[in-house]
Design a protein around this motif. Structure first.
Motif, PDB file in Angstrom:
ATOM      1  N   ASP A  13       3.257   8.256  13.055  1.00  0.00           N
ATOM      2  CA  ASP A  13       2.926   9.396  12.207  1.00  0.00           C
ATOM      3  C   ASP A  13       3.675  10.651  12.662  1.00  0.00           C
ATOM      4  O   ASP A  13       4.156  11.418  11.834  1.00  0.00           O
ATOM      5  N   THR A  14       3.836  10.847  13.952  1.00  0.00           N
ATOM      6  CA  THR A  14       4.591  11.986  14.460  1.00  0.00           C
ATOM      7  C   THR A  14       6.068  11.857  14.091  1.00  0.00           C
ATOM      8  O   THR A  14       6.703  12.820  13.650  1.00  0.00           O
ATOM      9  N   ALA A  15       6.604  10.655  14.236  1.00  0.00           N
ATOM     10  CA  ALA A  15       8.001  10.409  13.857  1.00  0.00           C
ATOM     11  C   ALA A  15       8.203  10.667  12.367  1.00  0.00           C
ATOM     12  O   ALA A  15       9.208  11.249  11.956  1.00  0.00           O
ATOM     13  N   VAL A  62      13.493   4.402  16.211  1.00  0.00           N
ATOM     14  CA  VAL A  62      12.319   5.010  16.833  1.00  0.00           C
ATOM     15  C   VAL A  62      11.562   3.958  17.636  1.00  0.00           C
ATOM     16  O   VAL A  62      11.351   2.839  17.181  1.00  0.00           O
ATOM     17  N   ASP A  63      11.156   4.322  18.844  1.00  0.00           N
ATOM     18  CA  ASP A  63      10.362   3.456  19.710  1.00  0.00           C
ATOM     19  C   ASP A  63       8.906   3.880  19.606  1.00  0.00           C
ATOM     20  O   ASP A  63       8.531   4.955  20.070  1.00  0.00           O
ATOM     21  N   LYS A  64       8.099   3.050  18.965  1.00  0.00           N
ATOM     22  CA  LYS A  64       6.685   3.364  18.744  1.00  0.00           C
ATOM     23  C   LYS A  64       5.938   3.566  20.060  1.00  0.00           C
ATOM     24  O   LYS A  64       4.920   4.250  20.095  1.00  0.00           O
ATOM     25  N   ASN A  65       6.438   2.997  21.144  1.00  0.00           N
ATOM     26  CA  ASN A  65       5.792   3.173  22.439  1.00  0.00           C
ATOM     27  C   ASN A  65       6.054   4.558  23.021  1.00  0.00           C
ATOM     28  O   ASN A  65       5.358   4.986  23.942  1.00  0.00           O
ATOM     29  N   LYS A  66       7.058   5.255  22.510  1.00  0.00           N
ATOM     30  CA  LYS A  66       7.389   6.589  23.014  1.00  0.00           C
ATOM     31  C   LYS A  66       6.904   7.710  22.102  1.00  0.00           C
ATOM     32  O   LYS A  66       6.656   8.812  22.553  1.00  0.00           O
ATOM     33  N   GLU A 109       2.838  -1.158  12.353  1.00  0.00           N
ATOM     34  CA  GLU A 109       3.947  -1.587  13.208  1.00  0.00           C
ATOM     35  C   GLU A 109       5.238  -1.258  12.448  1.00  0.00           C
ATOM     36  O   GLU A 109       5.236  -1.134  11.218  1.00  0.00           O
ATOM     37  N   LEU A 110       6.336  -1.119  13.164  1.00  0.00           N
ATOM     38  CA  LEU A 110       7.608  -0.764  12.519  1.00  0.00           C
ATOM     39  C   LEU A 110       7.982  -1.718  11.392  1.00  0.00           C
ATOM     40  O   LEU A 110       8.464  -1.296  10.345  1.00  0.00           O
ATOM     41  N   GLU A 111       7.752  -3.011  11.595  1.00  0.00           N
ATOM     42  CA  GLU A 111       8.148  -3.986  10.568  1.00  0.00           C
ATOM     43  C   GLU A 111       7.241  -3.953   9.340  1.00  0.00           C
ATOM     44  O   GLU A 111       7.514  -4.619   8.346  1.00  0.00           O
ATOM     45  N   GLU A 112       6.175  -3.161   9.383  1.00  0.00           N
ATOM     46  CA  GLU A 112       5.260  -3.046   8.247  1.00  0.00           C
ATOM     47  C   GLU A 112       5.520  -1.806   7.404  1.00  0.00           C
ATOM     48  O   GLU A 112       4.890  -1.629   6.367  1.00  0.00           O
ATOM     49  N   LEU A 153       0.850  -1.180   0.000  1.00  0.00           N
ATOM     50  CA  LEU A 153       0.000   0.000   0.000  1.00  0.00           C
ATOM     51  C   LEU A 153       0.887   1.231   0.000  1.00  0.00           C
ATOM     52  O   LEU A 153       1.831   1.315   0.787  1.00  0.00           O
ATOM     53  N   THR A 154       0.610   2.163  -0.876  1.00  0.00           N
ATOM     54  CA  THR A 154       1.319   3.439  -0.831  1.00  0.00           C
ATOM     55  C   THR A 154       0.363   4.468  -0.249  1.00  0.00           C
ATOM     56  O   THR A 154      -0.835   4.426  -0.513  1.00  0.00           O
ATOM     57  N   THR A 155       0.900   5.369   0.563  1.00  0.00           N
ATOM     58  CA  THR A 155       0.026   6.335   1.219  1.00  0.00           C
ATOM     59  C   THR A 155       0.774   7.582   1.632  1.00  0.00           C
ATOM     60  O   THR A 155       2.002   7.562   1.786  1.00  0.00           O
ATOM     61  N   HIS A 156       0.039   8.651   1.798  1.00  0.00           N
ATOM     62  CA  HIS A 156       0.498   9.867   2.463  1.00  0.00           C
ATOM     63  C   HIS A 156      -0.403  10.124   3.663  1.00  0.00           C
ATOM     64  O   HIS A 156      -0.388  11.219   4.216  1.00  0.00           O
ATOM     65  N   SER A 157      -1.171   9.136   4.057  1.00  0.00           N
ATOM     66  CA  SER A 157      -2.136   9.273   5.138  1.00  0.00           C
ATOM     67  C   SER A 157      -1.486   9.083   6.507  1.00  0.00           C
ATOM     68  O   SER A 157      -0.929   8.027   6.804  1.00  0.00           O
ATOM     69  N   GLU A 158      -1.588  10.105   7.343  1.00  0.00           N
ATOM     70  CA  GLU A 158      -1.045  10.027   8.695  1.00  0.00           C
ATOM     71  C   GLU A 158      -1.724   8.925   9.499  1.00  0.00           C
ATOM     72  O   GLU A 158      -1.064   8.212  10.259  1.00  0.00           O
ATOM     73  N   SER A 159      -3.033   8.765   9.334  1.00  0.00           N
ATOM     74  CA  SER A 159      -3.754   7.755  10.119  1.00  0.00           C
ATOM     75  C   SER A 159      -3.354   6.336   9.731  1.00  0.00           C
ATOM     76  O   SER A 159      -3.293   5.453  10.587  1.00  0.00           O
ATOM     77  N   VAL A 160      -3.034   6.104   8.466  1.00  0.00           N
ATOM     78  CA  VAL A 160      -2.573   4.777   8.046  1.00  0.00           C
ATOM     79  C   VAL A 160      -1.198   4.508   8.655  1.00  0.00           C
ATOM     80  O   VAL A 160      -0.958   3.450   9.235  1.00  0.00           O
ATOM     81  N   VAL A 161      -0.292   5.468   8.562  1.00  0.00           N
ATOM     82  CA  VAL A 161       1.062   5.307   9.117  1.00  0.00           C
ATOM     83  C   VAL A 161       0.985   5.092  10.624  1.00  0.00           C
ATOM     84  O   VAL A 161       1.684   4.247  11.180  1.00  0.00           O
ATOM     85  N   ARG A 162       0.126   5.829  11.303  1.00  0.00           N
ATOM     86  CA  ARG A 162      -0.020   5.715  12.763  1.00  0.00           C
ATOM     87  C   ARG A 162      -0.423   4.305  13.186  1.00  0.00           C
ATOM     88  O   ARG A 162      -0.013   3.819  14.234  1.00  0.00           O
ATOM     89  N   SER A 163      -1.199   3.629  12.373  1.00  0.00           N
ATOM     90  CA  SER A 163      -1.727   2.315  12.751  1.00  0.00           C
ATOM     91  C   SER A 163      -0.781   1.157  12.429  1.00  0.00           C
ATOM     92  O   SER A 163      -1.054   0.016  12.801  1.00  0.00           O
TER      93      SER A 163
END
Length: 67
Positions: free
Chosen positions: A53-55, A45-49, A21-24, A9-19
């Motif tokens: 999408d912010t990163a 980057v630690d997704k828990n911190k 996992e790093l390995e995806e 999937l290609t995207t510029h969507s912040e909500s897609v990126v936010r959802s």
């Protein structure tokens, strides 16, 4: 979807990126006529911190900015 049948999937969507996992998440770009693929897991980057999408929007993932 599975490791044998992935969904790309290609995207510029912040909500897609936010959802994701790093390995995806991978960044794909073209430089000097060659396709470059960056594995986001190597960004440190630690997704828990910080949400992905912010990163991404602050270029902490090192893949460039989305605009």
């Amino acid at each position: 979807a599975s490791t044998h049948h992935p969904i790309i999937l290609t995207t510029h969507s912040e909500s897609v990126v936010r959802s994701l996992e790093l390995e995806e998440l991978y960044f794909v770009s073209k430089s000097q006529g060659k396709t470059q693929i960056k594995d986001v897991r190597k960004s440190g980057v630690d997704k828990n911190k910080i949400p992905l999408d912010t990163a991404w929007l602050t270029n902490l993932l090192g893949g460039g900015l989305p605009w």
